[in-house]
Design an enzyme around this catalytic site. Structure first.
Site, PDB file in Angstrom:
ATOM      1  N   ASP A   1       0.834  -1.199   0.000  1.00  0.00           N
ATOM      2  CA  ASP A   1       0.000   0.000   0.000  1.00  0.00           C
ATOM      3  C   ASP A   1       0.873   1.254   0.000  1.00  0.00           C
ATOM      4  O   ASP A   1       2.013   1.240   0.479  1.00  0.00           O
ATOM      5  CB  ASP A   1      -0.914   0.009   1.222  1.00  0.00           C
ATOM      6  CG  ASP A   1      -1.929  -1.118   1.195  1.00  0.00           C
ATOM      7  OD1 ASP A   1      -2.258  -1.579   0.085  1.00  0.00           O
ATOM      8  OD2 ASP A   1      -2.380  -1.543   2.280  1.00  0.00           O
ATOM      9  N   LYS A   2       0.339   2.322  -0.510  1.00  0.00           N
ATOM     10  CA  LYS A   2       1.084   3.572  -0.587  1.00  0.00           C
ATOM     11  C   LYS A   2       1.647   4.002   0.766  1.00  0.00           C
ATOM     12  O   LYS A   2       2.828   4.357   0.849  1.00  0.00           O
ATOM     13  CB  LYS A   2       0.185   4.671  -1.173  1.00  0.00           C
ATOM     14  CG  LYS A   2       0.864   6.035  -1.259  1.00  0.00           C
ATOM     15  CD  LYS A   2      -0.070   7.074  -1.856  1.00  0.00           C
ATOM     16  CE  LYS A   2       0.600   8.453  -1.907  1.00  0.00           C
ATOM     17  NZ  LYS A   2      -0.305   9.480  -2.501  1.00  0.00           N
TER      18      LYS A   2
END
Length: 540
Positions: free
Chosen positions: A319-320
């Protein structure tokens, strides 16, 4: 003689781009009605006259358009094409037995680690830049034994018009190399990737040594719809690394991407938080992606490495807001092997997170280190440690996480004035599994998780982003374990530098890779800052 264009126009539509214009002065009247020609006619025109040049095909058609009646055009054109093809066939008295020649096998020498991959200098260049021929297949000049193909049904014979003298490329590959091409889909895939070439007729031989000479310039790319005739030679070409990445049209992204481990086949990088792995459409990520930074971070494979990717590719995603270890493939076999390991849950990952509050630890969910190891997570079963097991489905799919608490810190902003540093080991890999398990099952969302922290007072803990990091990964090496030699033999052939991060499995059957990074500095600084603030308030 005036020629009717009813059937002729239909033939021109069937041939399409395969006809060349012989004279710009030839004008054909347009017609709004075309009739379909039979499949047999189109197949004859496309395949039995395949070796005829475009100009020869044009001459054949124009000649018959001008000299034959409408009823005889189709038959005459097909017969003429077949005649021209037979003129280019080798004499029937020449005998060629089906064989397979591997240019790469002779250059593999496992006596030295540097020879684990063949050099491109010993291979024959392919038709495309960067491609080299690694196998050739001589077809039988007497015809094809298509009856050996068990997957072929009678309806396929009629639909594909298969004969002993005329067969499609995918079926020919299945006949000459059933191990590498066990199915039509795999053979078609090789054609679509431009890995297969056709040499019409047998290879030429040099006079001194009477050895066959393979010349890629005399070959044509084999497409799924192409035909193979008796005596043709099929060749497999693959991309081999030249030690360089393609010239990049963009600048280096404005962030560093540390490389924890890499060799010619794959790499492990430390993804920073706040950067996406792949750009998303209309998201405005620009150069702020891991994919854009990879060519500037990892080195290209050594020249001669087989089946290299044009650019290094992430095998999975984080995930970012999550930081930590990310697997990167440099070759196609490594990409496939690592993807299969993820699918089979052979890759063992470890995360560290800072959660809001003190997580619930039910006694009926306590397991020992040995039990955790038996579940398949990266835990040393000999240690006297207790772990918590979360077996909670997500989207009606099985999801399992093993975790334990490492440290507790006082905080004015946290639930019950405590934050907990936890170690997480996911058995499965569901969407946001760790974040949702800690928030929904343990009632202790990860600090900085704006999606699952529930808002309220947790908003004050979002200032420094998500406190989740992938700090350890263990996997099977995607290349060394696929060699014919024993894993222990290959491992001891590697140099001390090549053996860094590598180790043999307890049964000496697999070469494993383990990469570990320290907990990000922001974890310790934030925990220390929160603890100091709490103590100052307590003193007053």
């Amino acid at each position: 003689m005036r020629v009717k264009l009813k059937d002729k126009a239909a033939l021109i539509m069937v041939l399409g781009s395969r006809l060349c214009c012989l004279s710009s002065s030839i004008l054909l009247p347009t017609t709004h009605k075309f009739v379909r020609t039979s499949r047999r006619i189109s197949t004859l025109l496309r395949y039995e006259a395949r070796s005829i040049s475009l100009q020869q095909k044009g001459r054949v058609l124009l000649h018959h358009f001008a000299t034959t009646s409408d009823d005889d055009v189709v038959t005459s054109v097909a017969e003429q094409g077949h005649t021209l093809w037979e003129e280019q066939q080798p004499p029937q008295q020449q005998q060629y037995s089906p064989k397979e020649t591997s240019f790469a096998s002779s250059s593999l020498d496992l006596s030295h680690p540097s020879s684990l991959t063949p050099s491109s200098e010993s291979l024959v260049p392919g038709s495309n830049e960067g491609f080299y021929v690694v196998k050739t297949y001589q077809t039988d000049p007497n015809g094809f034994d298509w009856k050996t193909l068990q997957q072929l049904e009678e309806k396929d014979l009629e639909r594909l018009e298969i004969t002993t003298q005329n067969i499609s490329v995918p079926l020919a590959l299945m006949i000459v190399d059933p191990e590498e091409y066990p199915s039509k889909s795999k053979a078609r895939k090789a054609c679509r990737k431009a890995n297969i070439m056709i040499h019409r007729g047998p290879l030429q031989k040099d006079e001194p040594g009477n050895q066959e000479i393979f010349d890629a310039s005399k070959c044509q790319r084999a497409r799924v719809g192409d035909r193979v005739f008796p005596g043709d030679v099929l060749a497999k070409q693959i991309r081999i690394g030249d030690g360089l990445f393609p010239v990049l049209s963009h600048k280096k992204p404005p962030f560093e991407l540390p490389v924890i481990f890499e060799d010619d086949h794959f790499a492990i990088v430390n993804k920073p938080a706040g950067v996406v792995v792949h750009a998303q459409r209309k998201a405005g990520h620009g150069l702020m992606t891991i994919r854009a930074a990879l060519p500037f971070a990892v080195r290209p494979p050594t020249p001669g490495t087989l089946s290299t990717l044009r650019r290094p590719q992430p095998v999975h995603r984080l995930d970012k807001p999550t930081s930590g270890l990310l697997l990167i493939a440099k070759t196609k076999p490594a990409m496939v092997h690592l993807s299969h390991q993820f699918r089979d849950r052979k890759i063992k990952k470890t995360y560290v997170a800072l959660v809001n509050g003190i997580p619930q630890e039910p006694t009926d969910k306590v397991i020992t280190a040995k039990q955790a190891q038996e579940l398949g997570v990266d835990v040393n079963g000999e240690k006297n440690e207790l772990w918590q097991l979360i077996d909670h489905p997500l989207e009606e799919k099985h999801a399992m996480t093993v975790w334990r608490a490492l440290n507790y810190t006082k905080s004015l902003k946290a639930n019950d004035n405590y934050m907990t540093l936890v170690e997480l080991k996911p058995k499965t890999g569901r969407y946001h599994q760790l974040r949702r398990h800690m928030a929904w099952v343990c009632d202790s969302p990860i600090v900085g998780d704006s999606e699952y922290d529930g808002g309220g007072s947790a908003i004050h803990l979002r200032e420094r982003g998500l406190f989740l990091c992938s700090n350890r990964v263990t996997l099977e090496h995607p290349y060394y374990n696929d060699l014919d030699n024993d894993a222990a033999v290959v491992y001891h052939q590697l140099s001390s530098q090549e053996r860094e991060h590598l180790w043999l499995s307890p049964d000496n059957r697999k070469i494993m890779v383990t990469a570990t990074i320290d907990i990000p500095e922001k974890f310790s600084t934030f925990m220390q800052h929160e603890d100091e603030r709490f103590r100052k308030l307590a003193e007053t």
